[in-house]
Design a protein around this motif. Structure first.
Motif, PDB file in Angstrom:
ATOM      1  N   ARG A 111       0.843  -1.206   0.000  1.00 46.84           N
ATOM      2  CA  ARG A 111       0.000   0.000   0.000  1.00 46.84           C
ATOM      3  C   ARG A 111       0.872   1.248   0.000  1.00 46.84           C
ATOM      4  O   ARG A 111       0.544   2.244  -0.646  1.00 46.84           O
ATOM      5  CB  ARG A 111      -0.930  -0.014   1.206  1.00 46.84           C
ATOM      6  CG  ARG A 111      -1.862   1.173   1.287  1.00 46.84           C
ATOM      7  CD  ARG A 111      -2.883   1.174   0.168  1.00 46.84           C
ATOM      8  NE  ARG A 111      -3.651   2.407   0.165  1.00 46.84           N
ATOM      9  CZ  ARG A 111      -3.290   3.517  -0.472  1.00 46.84           C
ATOM     10  NH1 ARG A 111      -2.178   3.559  -1.187  1.00 46.84           N
ATOM     11  NH2 ARG A 111      -4.052   4.588  -0.419  1.00 46.84           N
ATOM     12  N   GLN A 134      -6.531   9.006   8.478  1.00 47.72           N
ATOM     13  CA  GLN A 134      -7.436  10.060   8.039  1.00 47.72           C
ATOM     14  C   GLN A 134      -8.873   9.549   8.128  1.00 47.72           C
ATOM     15  O   GLN A 134      -9.160   8.405   7.763  1.00 47.72           O
ATOM     16  CB  GLN A 134      -7.113  10.467   6.602  1.00 47.72           C
ATOM     17  CG  GLN A 134      -5.666  10.876   6.374  1.00 47.72           C
ATOM     18  CD  GLN A 134      -5.337  12.179   7.073  1.00 47.72           C
ATOM     19  OE1 GLN A 134      -5.857  13.227   6.722  1.00 47.72           O
ATOM     20  NE2 GLN A 134      -4.456  12.108   8.064  1.00 47.72           N
ATOM     21  N   SER A 176     -11.327  10.193   6.309  1.00 50.02           N
ATOM     22  CA  SER A 176     -11.919   9.924   4.997  1.00 50.02           C
ATOM     23  C   SER A 176     -11.479   8.599   4.394  1.00 50.02           C
ATOM     24  O   SER A 176     -12.211   7.988   3.611  1.00 50.02           O
ATOM     25  CB  SER A 176     -11.569  11.052   4.034  1.00 50.02           C
ATOM     26  OG  SER A 176     -10.159  11.200   3.931  1.00 50.02           O
ATOM     27  N   THR A 177     -10.269   8.120   4.752  1.00 48.69           N
ATOM     28  CA  THR A 177      -9.738   6.916   4.127  1.00 48.69           C
ATOM     29  C   THR A 177      -9.486   5.771   5.096  1.00 48.69           C
ATOM     30  O   THR A 177      -9.371   4.618   4.676  1.00 48.69           O
ATOM     31  CB  THR A 177      -8.411   7.233   3.415  1.00 48.69           C
ATOM     32  OG1 THR A 177      -7.428   7.620   4.404  1.00 48.69           O
ATOM     33  CG2 THR A 177      -8.587   8.350   2.391  1.00 48.69           C
ATOM     34  N   GLU A 216      -6.747   5.414   6.582  1.00 48.91           N
ATOM     35  CA  GLU A 216      -5.313   5.169   6.492  1.00 48.91           C
ATOM     36  C   GLU A 216      -4.551   6.453   6.807  1.00 48.91           C
ATOM     37  O   GLU A 216      -5.121   7.543   6.755  1.00 48.91           O
ATOM     38  CB  GLU A 216      -4.942   4.716   5.078  1.00 48.91           C
ATOM     39  CG  GLU A 216      -5.582   3.423   4.624  1.00 48.91           C
ATOM     40  CD  GLU A 216      -5.249   3.132   3.173  1.00 48.91           C
ATOM     41  OE1 GLU A 216      -5.020   1.959   2.846  1.00 48.91           O
ATOM     42  OE2 GLU A 216      -5.229   4.092   2.363  1.00 48.91           O
ATOM     43  N   GLU A 260      -1.870   9.898   2.357  1.00 53.13           N
ATOM     44  CA  GLU A 260      -1.180   9.303   1.210  1.00 53.13           C
ATOM     45  C   GLU A 260       0.291   9.711   1.163  1.00 53.13           C
ATOM     46  O   GLU A 260       1.169   8.887   0.906  1.00 53.13           O
ATOM     47  CB  GLU A 260      -1.867   9.739  -0.090  1.00 53.13           C
ATOM     48  CG  GLU A 260      -3.192   9.055  -0.357  1.00 53.13           C
ATOM     49  CD  GLU A 260      -3.011   7.618  -0.838  1.00 53.13           C
ATOM     50  OE1 GLU A 260      -2.135   7.392  -1.708  1.00 53.13           O
ATOM     51  OE2 GLU A 260      -3.730   6.736  -0.338  1.00 53.13           O
TER      52      GLU A 260
END
Length: 435
Positions: free
Chosen positions: A68, A159, A161-162, A164, A167
């Protein structure tokens, strides 16, 4: 005007140049202690619970697979990827100059020396809230890798929103060559690194910046694990004379002021420059977007200011007393003043060697001592991730010379068994015929 001009040194000492004790907020301490206890008692279950509560993310697994990170790096904007790789190269090149070797010195009395050994496993904390900081990851990971650390473990909050880490943080982890990455933030991440859980391995030392909960967690786990530093809100102190550009001075003040709870201070003997910078700060503040503008305005109003001093010697005296994280010299011939600096995390010499370059690509780690700890502490460096083991290999000749002094000192301290351990060596020599 937003940024105040202070014309009295005593007022400055009592105000913006006054060092307050490190934060010991009882409510924060109580909350963090509870989080640490939860992680120690319940491991991954507590981490998942705190991640849901504080980050709004429900993760079944806490570790982010290596593939990832590689995907994040592959998808990175090419210009940003180039910038990260450039920074990594400059940071590595700088820290390779710091390497020191083990040594042993032999003599007729035997040998003395030291072994320099890297730590086996270190933990790095990378903030990931409103402003994810991939730069903090590389500014800690690269010195650790140069030091020879076997395993580098990174924790960064997910985060919402993710689910994870950001990025760009995952991409930086891949490019910097760290070993494991976990979507865990806050005080719970520090507890996990200090004590270990089913997923997160226990480390030998922890480095990296964070909010007040993270820093308080570092204070509370220190001793169980090494803590490289307790980096508080960022700070910059600029010494400038009549040759400085008001525009550049204002820009450098605001560059640090846009961090939450930062401090930004100018010392100058030039009243005209002081007034020009005051105006320029106001003008540049108007160009900043929200929320950066509000954070910067708050910093220069409440924790910043311009102090008019009688001369540069006084400016350096005040700077040494303050011990800033970043000391910026915007003066004619700045190199001639380096010898006057005793306390600073880093010195930035001249308008073309400004502090933002140090934040990202100059080479030294940007994780520097704050809160006046530059009086005794250093930036993150290779030695932050190494330890020294002493070697003592004396022979009979060495024992004969220093043994009696060791025995006498032990007797003076009332440590009779210590003295006996020396005495028995001499008695053994008498009975077995050794000279």
């Amino acid at each position: 005007m937003t940024v105040p001009i202070i014309r009295d040194i005593d007022t400055a000492r009592a105000g913006i140049l006054r060092r307050m004790p490190l934060d010991d907020d009882a409510a924060t301490t109580t909350a963090v202690a509870g989080i640490i206890a939860g992680v120690r008692q319940r491991g991954d279950a507590a981490l998942r619970e705190y991640t849901q509560r504080f980050d709004g993310v429900d993760r079944a697994t806490l570790e982010i697979p290596r593939e990832r990170w590689a995907a994040a790096a592959a998808d990175l904007d090419p210009a940003l990827r180039h910038a990260l790789l450039l920074a990594i190269g400059e940071i590595r090149r700088f820290h390779e100059r710091q390497l020191r070797n083990s040594w042993v010195e032999f003599s007729v009395e035997g040998a003395l020396g030291q072994l320099v050994r890297p730590l086996d496993r270190v933990g790095l904390y990378v903030p990931g809230g409103a402003a994810p900081l991939p730069s903090s990851l590389i500014h800690a990971a690269v010195p650790a890798r140069v030091a020879g650390v076997r395993e580098i473990v990174v924790c960064s909050p997910p985060q919402r929103s993710t689910g994870e880490p950001a990025e760009v943080v995952m991409a930086a982890a891949h490019l910097a060559g760290v070993d494991r990455l976990f979507a865990v933030g806050g005080a719970q991440a520090i507890a996990a690194l200090a004590y270990g859980t089913e997923s997160v391995p226990r480390v030998e030392t922890i480095a990296g910046p964070g909010n007040r909960y993270v820093i308080q967690a570092m204070r509370l786990v220190y001793g169980t694990v090494g803590i490289v530093s307790l980096p508080g809100p960022t700070e910059t102190l600029i010494i400038a004379d009549h040759t400085a550009s008001p525009r550049a001075v204002a820009a450098d003040l605001l560059a640090q002021a846009e961090h939450v709870e930062a401090s930004a201070i100018l010392l100058t003997p030039d009243p005209v420059l002081a007034e020009q910078v005051q105006v320029e700060v106001e003008r540049q503040l108007a160009t900043l977007p929200s929320p950066n503008a509000q954070a910067a305005r708050d910093a220069v109003t409440r924790r910043g200011g311009i102090v008019i001093v009688p001369d540069l010697a006084t400016a350096f005296m005040l700077a040494n007393d303050y011990g800033p994280e970043h000391l910026c010299l915007l003066v004619a011939d700045p190199w001639s003043y380096v010898g006057m600096v005793r306390n600073a995390g880093g010195i930035f010499l001249g308008e073309e060697s400004f502090e933002v370059l140090g934040d990202y690509v100059a080479g030294p780690s940007h994780i520097m001592p704050t809160e006046g700890t530059a009086r005794y502490a250093s930036p993150v460096n290779v030695d932050s991730f190494r330890k020294i083991i002493s070697l003592v290999g004396l022979n009979r000749s060495g024992l004969n010379r220093i043994g009696p002094a060791a025995m006498r000192l032990a007797e003076a301290e009332g440590l009779v068994a210590h003295a006996a351990a020396v005495k028995v060596r001499f008695e053994s020599a008498d009975t077995d015929g050794r000279e």
